[in-house]
Design an enzyme around this catalytic site. Structure first.
Site, short mmCIF file in Angstrom:
data_model
loop_
_atom_site.label_atom_id
_atom_site.label_comp_id
_atom_site.label_asym_id
_atom_site.label_seq_id
_atom_site.Cartn_x
_atom_site.Cartn_y
_atom_site.Cartn_z
N ALA A 31 -42.86 16.65 12.14
CA ALA A 31 -42.43 16.34 10.93
C ALA A 31 -42.27 15.00 10.65
CB ALA A 31 -40.89 17.24 10.86
N ARG A 32 -40.86 14.48 10.68
CA ARG A 32 -40.84 13.10 10.71
C ARG A 32 -40.02 12.44 11.61
NH1 ARG A 32 -44.40 13.61 7.44
NH2 ARG A 32 -44.50 12.96 5.36
N ASP A 91 -46.09 13.88 16.84
CA ASP A 91 -47.17 13.26 16.17
C ASP A 91 -46.36 11.96 15.12
OD1 ASP A 91 -49.85 13.55 14.98
OD2 ASP A 91 -48.95 14.45 13.36
N GLU A 97 -45.10 3.06 12.17
CA GLU A 97 -46.62 3.68 12.31
C GLU A 97 -47.63 2.45 11.76
OE1 GLU A 97 -46.87 7.48 10.94
OE2 GLU A 97 -45.38 8.55 12.17
N HIS A 101 -50.30 10.69 14.00
CA HIS A 101 -49.83 11.33 12.72
C HIS A 101 -50.98 12.09 12.33
CE1 HIS A 101 -46.67 10.91 9.54
NE2 HIS A 101 -47.10 12.11 9.14
#
Length: 315
Positions: A233-234, A258, A263, A282
């Protein structure tokens, strides 16, 4: 008109839309590498009238927007981008448009991470290539408890796959009702029970002020030592430092991640050194099908804006 497309990591942008349809005299530049340094970013983007950005890879806060005097149109892939200060764009008269995003590829990736951990796929692949054979035992998912945090579109998809594996699927979120859980075929539990009893905890919330930090040290500390944590998700939903500490000290079995607080993930980030993680860069939305929609509609957004009739307007 000068147009820039940012963060084309895979170098696919030019093949995914008919950019020759841009008005005569238009200049198109594609940036393949992420520009993290703010001053370099300002210098690179300052000449452009139109920017096309990929999701939340490059944030656009008010301070950056104020330093781009030529910017008139900002196109983001997807229908929501929390990394754009929409009020700052509105104040400057900058149009912001989006694109569609389709399917549930992030739910598919969540299951890829779960199976990679349960079946030791990355570990056994590396061991086999190094000359070993069967270095550990894998885990059966049937009968295990899957805890789904957030039972929206993606969470429900993940839950249904868990049911297909004959898992005991439970769910929690701040607004989840018994009726919604029953609709998906799962059972609603409270937050402490989900974290304390689940063999797999998978996160599927939208990041916002209410959800930020949903998974903190207390939640991670309550998990079984044999449990896996999945986040597609985040990163802002999780206390990343607490998660790293729990993984490093084997307080939980492992994690499939992920999304990250920074990032692209820095080379020296401690998660890279942990052998009980499966990490992906991601990739949840990074599919051939999504990218084809993203850039086709981004081009449509630009052409509609040039014609004076903007479409898919976000601000």
């Amino acid at each position: 008109m000068k147009i820039a497309i940012l963060d084309d990591y895979q170098r696919t942008v030019r093949s995914l839309a008919d950019w020759d349809r841009l008005p005569p005299g238009s200049e198109l530049q594609v940036f393949h590498e992420h520009i993290a340094d703010r001053e370099r970013l300002v210098a690179a983007l300052e000449p452009f009238d139109v920017l096309v950005i990929m999701r939340e890879r490059t944030p656009f806060p008010a301070e950056l927007i104020a330093r781009l005097p030529n910017l008139r149109l900002l196109v983001t892939t997807g229908t929501r981008n929390l990394a754009i200060d929409l009020e700052a764009c509105k104040a400057r008269g900058i149009a912001v448009c989006g694109t569609a995003i389709g399917g549930t590829p992030t739910a598919e990736l969540a299951w890829g991470l779960i199976l990679a951990l349960a079946k030791r796929i990355p570990m056994e692949d590396r061991a086999l290539r190094a000359g070993s054979w069967q270095t550990g035992l894998t885990t059966t998912l049937t009968g295990k408890r899957l805890g789904v945090v957030g039972l929206g579109k993606l969470g429900a998809q993940v839950a249904r796959v868990g049911l297909a594996f004959s898992m005991d699927v439970v769910a929690w979120s701040q607004n989840l009702t018994d009726a919604r859980a029953a609709e998906v075929g799962v059972r609603r539990v409270d937050k402490p029970e989900l974290f304390a009893t689940s063999d797999v905890v998978t996160l599927h919330l939208v990041l916002g002020e209410r959800s930020r930090g949903t998974v903190g040290a207390a939640e991670i500390g309550a998990m079984k030592s044999t449990a896996w944590f999945i986040n597609t998700a985040r990163a802002g939903l999780v206390d990343e430092s607490a998660l790293v500490e729990a993984l490093a000290h084997r307080r939980i079995a492992g994690a499939g991640l992920d999304v990250f607080s920074v990032e692209p993930l820095p080379p020296d980030h401690p998660l890279r050194a942990l052998d009980n993680t499966v990490l992906t860069p991601h990739l949840g939305y990074v599919t051939q099908e999504n990218y084809a929609v993203f850039y086709r509609e981004a081009l449509e957004d630009i052409l509609a804006w040039v014609a004076g009739a903007p479409v898919r307007v976000l601000s």
